[in-house]
Every structure is written in structure tokens, then in C-alpha cells.
Enzyme design. Structure first.
Site, short mmCIF file in Angstrom:
data_model
loop_
_atom_site.label_atom_id
_atom_site.label_comp_id
_atom_site.label_asym_id
_atom_site.label_seq_id
_atom_site.Cartn_x
_atom_site.Cartn_y
_atom_site.Cartn_z
CE LYS A 33 -11.60 27.05 -12.42
NZ LYS A 33 -12.03 28.07 -12.86
NE ARG A 131 -12.94 34.49 -16.71
CZ ARG A 131 -12.76 33.19 -15.63
NH1 ARG A 131 -12.23 33.87 -15.05
NH2 ARG A 131 -13.41 32.64 -15.57
CG HIS A 163 -17.83 31.77 -15.28
ND1 HIS A 163 -18.64 30.96 -14.57
CD2 HIS A 163 -16.71 32.57 -14.98
CE1 HIS A 163 -17.58 30.00 -13.63
NE2 HIS A 163 -16.51 31.48 -13.97
NE ARG A 219 -19.68 26.52 -16.05
CZ ARG A 219 -19.66 27.71 -16.76
NH1 ARG A 219 -20.92 26.88 -17.44
NH2 ARG A 219 -19.94 28.70 -16.02
CE1 TYR A 263 17.59 32.90 4.82
CE2 TYR A 263 15.28 32.25 4.25
CZ TYR A 263 16.89 31.59 3.96
OH TYR A 263 17.44 31.19 3.67
CB CYS A 310 12.16 29.52 4.30
SG CYS A 310 13.00 30.41 5.89
CG ASP A 312 13.14 24.51 1.28
OD1 ASP A 312 12.90 24.26 0.03
OD2 ASP A 312 14.63 25.23 0.87
C1 LIG Z 1 -13.63 27.38 -12.71
C2 LIG Z 1 -14.77 27.69 -13.11
C3 LIG Z 1 -16.40 27.06 -12.49
C4 LIG Z 1 -16.60 26.81 -11.29
O1 LIG Z 1 -16.46 27.38 -10.30
P1 LIG Z 1 -16.16 26.81 -8.45
O2 LIG Z 1 -16.67 28.78 -7.97
O3 LIG Z 1 -15.23 26.85 -8.73
O4 LIG Z 1 -17.48 26.82 -8.48
C5 LIG Z 1 -17.25 26.79 -13.59
N1 LIG Z 1 -17.21 27.55 -14.68
C6 LIG Z 1 -15.54 28.20 -15.06
C7 LIG Z 1 -15.93 29.07 -16.76
C8 LIG Z 1 -14.37 27.95 -14.53
O5 LIG Z 1 -13.48 28.77 -15.04
#
Ligand SMILES: *Cc1c(COP(=O)(O)O)cnc(C)c1O
Length: 376
Positions: A33, A131, A163, A219, A263, A310, A312
């Protein structure tokens, strides 16, 4: 000749996935992602598959379809879906979809008619992150609806998943609580005749530190790119950081003591010195919060950015060290050559390594790939 670039080491990604795979009996879903955490989703995915991943994970539908358009055929799970999306496109492309609510499940079932095939679905249970995911109260109803849709052949129940809240602290008490809640949800699902092929909850941190959380599929995301999800690991779990961000000095000039820089003049030279101008800024993902804080390797030393970042460009104070236009400034890299790492940047800026790499790059900064490049 190049001015600024994000270099990505595909061999490092391959190596990291192999390390993750060697540490588990589960299948590996490489999470790509956020455009592969800033590394480029398709090249990162291909390198991860080469390294032994057999699944890919993304958030949005478009991220999933991008992988399919690149010719990638392995299972891809998409888990962040607003109501009303063209889910039939995902189903037709054989993209696995996550459902946390009966409303989304109904949408998926309706979309299967248009797609002309069954949808592959993973049911998500909220085990404490608060979440996405069905609450424990709503879980039985989701299981009932899913079992019904599976019985009519509208969906294939591929996974049940969740998760973690706090896996980056490997013995955090929330982990055992979430594992217990996950097992309870799996039992409820089994009681509704739901026997998913893959049960999954482990992110990078749990993949690296909690074998009891691996189930059938892990994952990992950040670890794929060689960054540790757990702070203070000197061995970096044997992972190799894949991203290097660097730029060529545009201009180096002598200034007197007491000169305000960039700046707002938030930095003032303490003596006569050489200032080097680096052509990267917040339009390219360099956090403005890195002003006066983040380290950059230039002319043989690591030096904090002098003054404001800045849009750029930013400036580095090099003292009396020899520095000239064309010299290479390394913002961060794999750490092997004494240059800073994304972890150093995260610490300097007060964020996490995830944000540093994911935000880096822009249309005007090319991503350049090192290592063996594979095609789908
Ligand atoms: C981003 C994400 C992961 C991976 O998490 P890491 O901490 O980068 O390994 C796994 N599962 C879900 C649902 C996520 O959103």
C-alpha cells in the site's frame, strides 16, 4: 546527469522477504500500500514475490487494480473500501475484498452479479484497535450473512483477519488480549460453518517477534522495505534498508559569521563557513519539520540541515570542509556508509520510519531501481 533521486534496492526487498519467510511457517503477504511505502508498488511487489511472498496486500481498490494491470496474478487483498465503489471491477479482476459490515457484504454480493463470478472475501474482526473490523457484538450477524452468501455461491470465504494495536512492543499486554479475542471470533465463525483458508493478524512487528500470532498468513509491510517496526534493534533483524534519497549540491558559497540562513533566518552561522544548497524540499517529501534537525551526509560528515526546509531546497552548513557544486548529499540510505538512515530521520523529526520513506518522492524526483528487476 541527475539532480535528485530516490534509489530503491530491489535485491534488499527480495532479501527482506526471504528473511521474513524463513522465520515463519505461514504464507507471506507483502504489503505494498501507499505506493509500496514510497518504494513503487509494482517493482516492490515483483521483488517481494521473487523473495517468496505469495500474497500482496493493499488498501484501496485502485492500488489492487494497479497490481493486476501490471500482470500480477497472485492473491491480492484490498481492505479499505468506501461504500459505492465499483466493486465489480475488483471481483472481475480476482481481487480479494475485506468486509467488516453486513452493508459492505451486501454490496459485494450485489456486485458479483455484474462481475459474473463469486467474490473472494475476508471477514474482519476488531480485536481492540477500534479502527476497521466488526465489533464482537456485530460479529455473529456478519458471520450469519457471510455463511449465507457463501452457501448461495455468491462469495468464497477466503479469510478471517484482524490487526494489532501495539505489536511494536512485543510483550505488550494488548497482544495477548487481541489474540484471545481473535481466537474467540474464529470459534464464533466456525460455529457458523465458516472455516477460512487463511486466518491472519500479524504485521511486521508480530511477524518478527510473535510466532504465536502467525496463523496461516503474515502481513509484513515496513520490514519488506528493510526498516524495523521495533525501536532500538541494533541488528535491524537482519533486514536491509531498501531506500536511499540523495541529491547533488547545486551551489556552494562562503558566507561570513552571523549570517542568517533560509526563510525566517532560524539558523545563524557561528563563523565564516561554506553553505551548500541541496535541491530537495517539502514538495518532494522532505518534512518541513526537519528544519534545523535532520542529518544529511555531505563532504564526509553527517550535518544537520541549516535553517528551514523550503518547498524545493534546503541548505547545509559545511564549515571549512571542501564542498562543491555537484557533490552528492545523502539524506538517508541503508546505513552502511555512515550516512543517516530513515530511522535517524524519524527520530530527528519526531515521527516513525514509515512516514519518512512513504512520503518521499515527487513527480520531479525519479525513482531509480538497483538490483535485479523482475517482470510479472
Ligand atoms: C499497513 C498494514 C500492515 C503492514 O503493517 P507494518 O507495520 O508495516 O508491517 C498490515 N496489515 C494492515 C491491515 C495494514 O494496514
Amino acid at each position: 546527469m541527475w539532480q535528485a533521486e530516490v534509489r530503491v534496492d530491489l535485491d534488499a526487498i527480495r532479501h527482506n522477504v526471504a528473511v521474513l519467510g524463513a522465520g515463519t511457517g505461514a504464507e507471506v503477504m507483502a504489503v505494498v500500500k501507499g505506493d509500496g511505502y514510497g518504494h513503487g508498488a509494482v517493482p516492490a511487489a515483483l521483488a517481494a514475490l521473487d523473495g517468496g511472498a505469495t500474497w500482496l496486500g493493499v488498501c484501496t481498490l485502485d492500488e489492487a487494480l494497479q497490481l493486476r494491470e501490471a500482470g500480477i496474478t497472485v492473491p491480492v487483498l484490498s481492505w479499505l473500501l468506501a461504500p459505492g465503489l465499483p466493486l465489480q471491477r475488483a471481483i472481475a479482476a480476482d481481487v480479494d475484498l475485506s468486509a467488516s459490515t453486513t452493508e459492505l457484504l451486501d454490496e459485494i454480493v450485489r456486485a458479483t452479479a455484474e462481475a459474473g463470478r463469486a467474490a473472494r472475501v475476508h471477514l474482519k474482526i476488531d480485536t481492540g484497535l477500534a479502527r476497521g473490523g466488526a465489533s464482537a457484538e456485530d460479529w455473529p450477524a456478519l458471520c450469519v450473512a457471510a455463511a449465507k452468501a457463501a452457501a448461495t455461491g455468491d462469495i468464497e470465504l477466503v479469510g478471517v483477519w484482524s490487526h494489532f494495536v501495539y505489536a511494536d512492543v512485543p510483550d505488550h499486554p494488548t497482544i495477548d488480549r487481541q489474540l484471545a479475542a481473535f481466537r474467540a471470533a474464529l470459534t464464533v465463525a466456525e460455529n457458523h460453518e465458516i472455516n477460512p483458508r487463511v486466518r491472519h493478524i500479524a504485521n511486521s512487528a508480530a511477524t518478527l517477534t510473535r510466532p504465536d500470532a502467525h496463523f496461516d498468513l503474515v502481513r509484513p509491510g515496513i520490514a519488506v522495505y528493510g526498516l524495523s517496526p521495533v525501536a532500538g534493534r541494533a541488528d535491524n533483524f537482519g533486514l536491509r534498508r531498501a531506500m536511499t534519497v540523495r541529491a547533488r549540491v547545486l551551489h556552494a558559497k562562503r558566507v561570513a559569521a552571523g549570517q542568517g540562513v533560509s526563510y525566517g533566518h532560524t539558523y545563524t552561522t557561528s563563523g565564516a563557513t561554506t553553505l551548500a544548497l541541496v535541491p530537495l524540499g517539502y514538495a518532494d517529501g522532505v518534512p518541513r519539520a526537519a528544519s534545523n534537525l535532520a542529518p544529511v551526509r555531505l563532504a564526509g560528515a553527517n550535518r544537520a540541515i541549516a535553517g528551514r526546509v523550503c518547498m524545493d531546497q534546503f541548505v547545509i552548513d559545511c564549515g571549512d570542509d571542501p564542498v562543491a557544486a555537484g557533490d552528492v548529499a545523502v539524506l538517508f540510505g541503508n546505513g552502511d556508509d555512515g550516512a543517516p538512515t530513515a530511522d535517524d530521520w524519524a527520530e530527528a523529526v519526531g515521527t516513525i520510519n514509515y512516514e519518512i520513506v512513504t512520503r518521499m518522492g515527487s513527480a520531479r524526483v525519479p525513482r531509480v531501481y538497483d538490483g535485479e528487476r523482475t517482470t510479472a
